[in-house]
Design a protein around this motif. Structure first.
Motif, PDB file in Angstrom:
ATOM      1  N   ILE A 219       0.885  -1.124   0.170  1.00  8.79           N
ATOM      2  CA  ILE A 219       0.062   0.021  -0.167  1.00  8.79           C
ATOM      3  C   ILE A 219       0.936   1.203  -0.184  1.00  8.79           C
ATOM      4  O   ILE A 219       1.789   1.205   0.777  1.00  8.79           O
ATOM      5  CB  ILE A 219      -0.905  -0.122   1.260  1.00  8.79           C
ATOM      6  CG1 ILE A 219      -2.074  -0.976   1.136  1.00  8.79           C
ATOM      7  CG2 ILE A 219      -1.628   1.219   1.494  1.00  8.79           C
ATOM      8  CD1 ILE A 219      -3.259  -0.916   2.186  1.00  8.79           C
ATOM      9  N   PHE A 220       0.564   2.105  -0.734  1.00  6.10           N
ATOM     10  CA  PHE A 220       1.333   3.410  -0.865  1.00  6.10           C
ATOM     11  C   PHE A 220       0.357   4.540  -0.517  1.00  6.10           C
ATOM     12  O   PHE A 220      -0.473   4.803  -1.035  1.00  6.10           O
ATOM     13  CB  PHE A 220       1.955   3.699  -2.271  1.00  6.10           C
ATOM     14  CG  PHE A 220       2.711   2.519  -2.985  1.00  6.10           C
ATOM     15  CD1 PHE A 220       4.112   2.744  -2.697  1.00  6.10           C
ATOM     16  CD2 PHE A 220       2.313   1.439  -3.446  1.00  6.10           C
ATOM     17  CE1 PHE A 220       5.157   1.930  -3.198  1.00  6.10           C
ATOM     18  CE2 PHE A 220       3.331   0.318  -3.811  1.00  6.10           C
ATOM     19  CZ  PHE A 220       4.556   0.550  -3.681  1.00  6.10           C
ATOM     20  N   TYR A 265       3.705   1.957   2.537  1.00  8.18           N
ATOM     21  CA  TYR A 265       4.738   2.973   2.308  1.00  8.18           C
ATOM     22  C   TYR A 265       4.112   4.215   2.709  1.00  8.18           C
ATOM     23  O   TYR A 265       2.968   4.432   2.304  1.00  8.18           O
ATOM     24  CB  TYR A 265       5.027   3.089   0.914  1.00  8.18           C
ATOM     25  CG  TYR A 265       5.921   1.955   0.352  1.00  8.18           C
ATOM     26  CD1 TYR A 265       5.275   0.704   0.295  1.00  8.18           C
ATOM     27  CD2 TYR A 265       7.130   2.126  -0.002  1.00  8.18           C
ATOM     28  CE1 TYR A 265       6.483  -0.400  -0.463  1.00  8.18           C
ATOM     29  CE2 TYR A 265       7.988   1.268  -0.657  1.00  8.18           C
ATOM     30  CZ  TYR A 265       7.724  -0.124  -0.647  1.00  8.18           C
ATOM     31  OH  TYR A 265       8.371  -1.186  -1.540  1.00  8.18           O
ATOM     32  N   LEU A 266       5.115   5.411   3.406  1.00  6.78           N
ATOM     33  CA  LEU A 266       4.432   6.536   3.517  1.00  6.78           C
ATOM     34  C   LEU A 266       5.416   7.643   2.945  1.00  6.78           C
ATOM     35  O   LEU A 266       6.833   7.314   2.689  1.00  6.78           O
ATOM     36  CB  LEU A 266       4.443   6.718   5.192  1.00  6.78           C
ATOM     37  CG  LEU A 266       3.186   6.157   5.859  1.00  6.78           C
ATOM     38  CD1 LEU A 266       3.487   6.508   7.391  1.00  6.78           C
ATOM     39  CD2 LEU A 266       1.636   6.814   5.558  1.00  6.78           C
ATOM     40  N   PRO A 267       4.874   8.660   2.657  1.00  6.63           N
ATOM     41  CA  PRO A 267       6.017   9.669   2.184  1.00  6.63           C
ATOM     42  C   PRO A 267       6.926   9.863   3.123  1.00  6.63           C
ATOM     43  O   PRO A 267       6.836  10.016   4.249  1.00  6.63           O
ATOM     44  CB  PRO A 267       4.908  11.091   2.115  1.00  6.63           C
ATOM     45  CG  PRO A 267       3.642  10.484   1.992  1.00  6.63           C
ATOM     46  CD  PRO A 267       3.783   9.330   2.964  1.00  6.63           C
ATOM     47  N   VAL A 268       8.270   9.993   2.321  1.00  9.97           N
ATOM     48  CA  VAL A 268       9.301  10.506   2.959  1.00  9.97           C
ATOM     49  C   VAL A 268       9.720  11.840   2.973  1.00  9.97           C
ATOM     50  O   VAL A 268      10.738  12.477   3.861  1.00  9.97           O
ATOM     51  CB  VAL A 268      10.729   9.493   2.468  1.00  9.97           C
ATOM     52  CG1 VAL A 268      10.341   8.212   3.259  1.00  9.97           C
ATOM     53  CG2 VAL A 268      10.956   9.609   1.149  1.00  9.97           C
ATOM     54  N   ASP A 269       9.160  12.645   1.781  1.00 10.50           N
ATOM     55  CA  ASP A 269       9.457  13.997   1.876  1.00 10.50           C
ATOM     56  C   ASP A 269       8.182  14.697   1.289  1.00 10.50           C
ATOM     57  O   ASP A 269       7.018  13.876   0.790  1.00 10.50           O
ATOM     58  CB  ASP A 269      10.755  14.518   0.982  1.00 10.50           C
ATOM     59  CG  ASP A 269      10.384  14.218  -0.666  1.00 10.50           C
ATOM     60  OD1 ASP A 269       9.862  13.084  -0.794  1.00 10.50           O
ATOM     61  OD2 ASP A 269      11.215  14.353  -1.131  1.00 10.50           O
ATOM     62  N   THR A 303      10.007  10.715  -2.532  1.00 10.58           N
ATOM     63  CA  THR A 303       8.749   9.787  -2.353  1.00 10.58           C
ATOM     64  C   THR A 303       8.369   9.225  -3.688  1.00 10.58           C
ATOM     65  O   THR A 303       8.099   8.140  -3.959  1.00 10.58           O
ATOM     66  CB  THR A 303       7.613  10.503  -1.645  1.00 10.58           C
ATOM     67  OG1 THR A 303       8.089  11.182  -0.366  1.00 10.58           O
ATOM     68  CG2 THR A 303       6.623   9.649  -1.321  1.00 10.58           C
ATOM     69  N   VAL A 304       8.400  10.217  -4.618  1.00 10.28           N
ATOM     70  CA  VAL A 304       8.097   9.657  -5.951  1.00 10.28           C
ATOM     71  C   VAL A 304       9.126   8.659  -6.520  1.00 10.28           C
ATOM     72  O   VAL A 304       8.755   7.424  -6.977  1.00 10.28           O
ATOM     73  CB  VAL A 304       8.077  10.594  -6.980  1.00 10.28           C
ATOM     74  CG1 VAL A 304       8.073  10.283  -8.513  1.00 10.28           C
ATOM     75  CG2 VAL A 304       6.973  11.890  -6.657  1.00 10.28           C
ATOM     76  N   ARG A 308       8.129   4.601  -7.010  1.00  8.75           N
ATOM     77  CA  ARG A 308       8.574   3.968  -8.122  1.00  8.75           C
ATOM     78  C   ARG A 308       9.169   2.913  -8.050  1.00  8.75           C
ATOM     79  O   ARG A 308       8.754   1.806  -8.518  1.00  8.75           O
ATOM     80  CB  ARG A 308       9.288   5.032  -9.205  1.00  8.75           C
ATOM     81  CG  ARG A 308       8.594   5.962 -10.024  1.00  8.75           C
ATOM     82  CD  ARG A 308       9.579   6.622 -10.788  1.00  8.75           C
ATOM     83  NE  ARG A 308       9.348   7.791 -11.667  1.00  8.75           N
ATOM     84  CZ  ARG A 308       9.785   8.696 -11.869  1.00  8.75           C
ATOM     85  NH1 ARG A 308      11.270   8.623 -11.800  1.00  8.75           N
ATOM     86  NH2 ARG A 308       9.539   9.922 -12.476  1.00  8.75           N
ATOM     87  N   GLU A 309      10.157   2.914  -7.308  1.00 12.34           N
ATOM     88  CA  GLU A 309      10.891   1.552  -6.896  1.00 12.34           C
ATOM     89  C   GLU A 309       9.832   0.262  -6.344  1.00 12.34           C
ATOM     90  O   GLU A 309      10.004  -0.667  -6.775  1.00 12.34           O
ATOM     91  CB  GLU A 309      11.707   1.733  -5.684  1.00 12.34           C
ATOM     92  CG  GLU A 309      13.167   2.672  -6.263  1.00 12.34           C
ATOM     93  CD  GLU A 309      14.117   1.851  -7.224  1.00 12.34           C
ATOM     94  OE1 GLU A 309      14.147   0.664  -7.037  1.00 12.34           O
ATOM     95  OE2 GLU A 309      14.648   2.375  -8.205  1.00 12.34           O
ATOM     96  N   GLY A 310       9.208   0.926  -5.449  1.00 13.70           N
ATOM     97  CA  GLY A 310       8.359  -0.281  -4.756  1.00 13.70           C
ATOM     98  C   GLY A 310       7.157  -0.663  -5.833  1.00 13.70           C
ATOM     99  O   GLY A 310       6.804  -1.932  -5.807  1.00 13.70           O
ATOM    100  N   LEU A 311       6.998   0.209  -6.786  1.00 11.03           N
ATOM    101  CA  LEU A 311       5.790  -0.211  -7.841  1.00 11.03           C
ATOM    102  C   LEU A 311       6.321  -0.942  -8.996  1.00 11.03           C
ATOM    103  O   LEU A 311       5.551  -1.457  -9.780  1.00 11.03           O
ATOM    104  CB  LEU A 311       5.332   1.195  -8.441  1.00 11.03           C
ATOM    105  CG  LEU A 311       4.136   1.771  -7.221  1.00 11.03           C
ATOM    106  CD1 LEU A 311       3.907   3.086  -7.780  1.00 11.03           C
ATOM    107  CD2 LEU A 311       2.664   1.057  -7.483  1.00 11.03           C
TER     108      LEU A 311
END
Ligand code: AMP
Length: 399
Positions: A219-220, A265-269, A303-304, A308-311
């Motif tokens: 989950i993003f 996943y949560l935003p890192v920036d 975060t983008v 992207r890496e996660g997706l």
């Protein structure tokens, strides 16, 4: 889920009532700015016309709140239908009044009559039985093709269906397609299956999140809802949107994800701004460094990249809710970058209607997605695991 199928109905020479969702956006000049919902209904309309029946079309438009208001007349819809179908479409001047009744009475094979805005009648949103019966009495057959309002128990959506037996009613092709697509997505997705969930608040998507957790692999989170999670994790979130009463629920969701092995996943920036405004001063900060009184209005570039890496390896993507305030150019970048990445992937990509569909369309990527739902609220309720009131009367077999 199997629904009563329009192909099993004998439509020849019958009067067929079709509930559509022609609730389309209009610009400031009263022009239809996006007719996707009208075009989506054409498959069912053309099928019925080919079966030599007479068609009574009905829809709502906007919220006239039970009163006649010219601003919400379906006249522009009738003109667009005429243009698309290349057939005459007669607009009745009321819903169940003298004009509609007379026009319906005089109908012949292949005539098309569009009733005026259903919400001119107070009973529509109240699911009033008398109104349902008046609408039902107009026709021999009832078809629901209004996916976008099927989560509402309204007179023309739910109440009316009780007046027809199983040989006299069915789901239209659009409704059937939406229900099938979401059923398949939830019950047999090709894995890895990721959900991208954004939008303003956790409250609007909490039930959907809880229902999705046991089904997805990742989950993003994006949009305003991310800050309730970040706050619960102990971050200073400045003046960002937050729902303090849902901090515990946010923790439950994160605990449940951990227990089920779902990558969360949560935003890192974020792109933080001094105020909620298109011309606000803004800067990119890490999630740990949101200044006091500033608000996060978009996901940041790190975060983008992370998302992207996660997706990158997922085979199915469900996207519901923008990553930031996409209506303002300055805060649309995160959503736009994610949209491009999702569109370019080889995964099956499903966009859950509403704002996300609008966003994808604005960027011009609607053709690149596998499926864009025509109903934001309805698709969300499907994701919550609910049976929609407008569908309940049309089910042959549940999943
Ligand atoms: P929803 O109706 O819950 O899907 O939310 C969609 C709305 O969320 C859009 O109008 C966005 O402008 C808004 N939104 C997205 N991100 C944020 C944010 N960080 N802060 C405030 N509103 C947001």
């Amino acid at each position: 889920m199997e629904l009563l199928n329009i192909k099993n109905l004998d439509l020849a020479n019958k009067k067929v009532f079709i509930r559509c969702d022609f609730n389309v956006p209009m610009d400031e000049f009263g022009n239809i700015s996006d007719d996707r919902r009208i075009r989506s209904a054409l498959t069912t309309l053309n099928y019925c016309l080919d079966q030599d029946c007479a068609i009574i079309l009905a829809s709502h438009l906007g919220r006239p709140k039970g009163k006649v208001d010219e601003k919400y007349s379906l006249a522009p819809i009738a003109r667009r239908l005429h243009h698309l179908l290349k057939r005459e479409v007669t607009l009745a001047s009321d819903v169940v009044g003298d004009d509609a009744m007379q026009k319906v009475k005089d109908m012949k094979c292949c005539d098309i009559i569009l009733l005026e805005n259903l919400r001119y009648e107070e009973g529509e949103t109240l699911n009033d039985k008398t109104l349902s019966k008046k609408l039902a009495d107009m026709a021999d057959i009832y078809i629901n093709d209004a996916f976008g309002v099927s989560h509402r128990a309204h007179a023309s959506v739910e109440g009316i269906a009780h007046f027809f037996d199983t040989k006299q009613k069915a789901a239209g092709f659009l409704l059937e397609r939406e229900i099938k697509f979401f059923g398949k997505l939830i019950n047999e997705p090709v894995r890895p299956f990721a959900a991208i969930v954004g939008g303003s608040k956790v409250s609007g998507k909490l039930e959907a999140l809880k229902n999705l957790l046991p089904k997805v692999d990742k989950i993003f989170i994006g949009g305003g809802m991310a800050f309730t999670f970040l706050k619960q994790m102990g971050y200073e979130i400045g003046a960002s949107l937050v729902e303090d009463d849902l901090l515990e629920d946010a923790q439950t969701v994160m605990d449940e994800a951990k227990r089920l092995g779902v990558k969360f996943y949560l935003p890192v920036d974020v792109v933080a701004a001094e105020k909620f405004s298109a011309d606000a001063v803004s800067k990119i900060v890490t999630a740990q460094e949101i200044p006091n009184d500033w608000m996060g209005l978009d996901i940041g570039p790190a975060t983008v990249r992370l998302y992207r890496e996660g997706l990158a390896d997922v085979q199915t993507v469900l996207w519901n809710g923008p990553m930031g305030v996409y209506e303002m150019e300055k805060f649309a970048r995160g959503s736009s970058k994610i949209a491009h990445f999702v569109a370019d992937s080889y995964a099956t990509t499903v966009v859950g209607g509403g704002d996300t569909a609008d966003l994808v369309q604005r960027i011009g990527l609607d053709e690149e997605m596998s499926f864009i739902s025509t109903g934001g609220g309805a698709s969300l309720e499907l994701l919550e695991g609910k049976i929609l009131p407008g569908v309940a009367q049309l089910i042959i077999k549940e999943d």
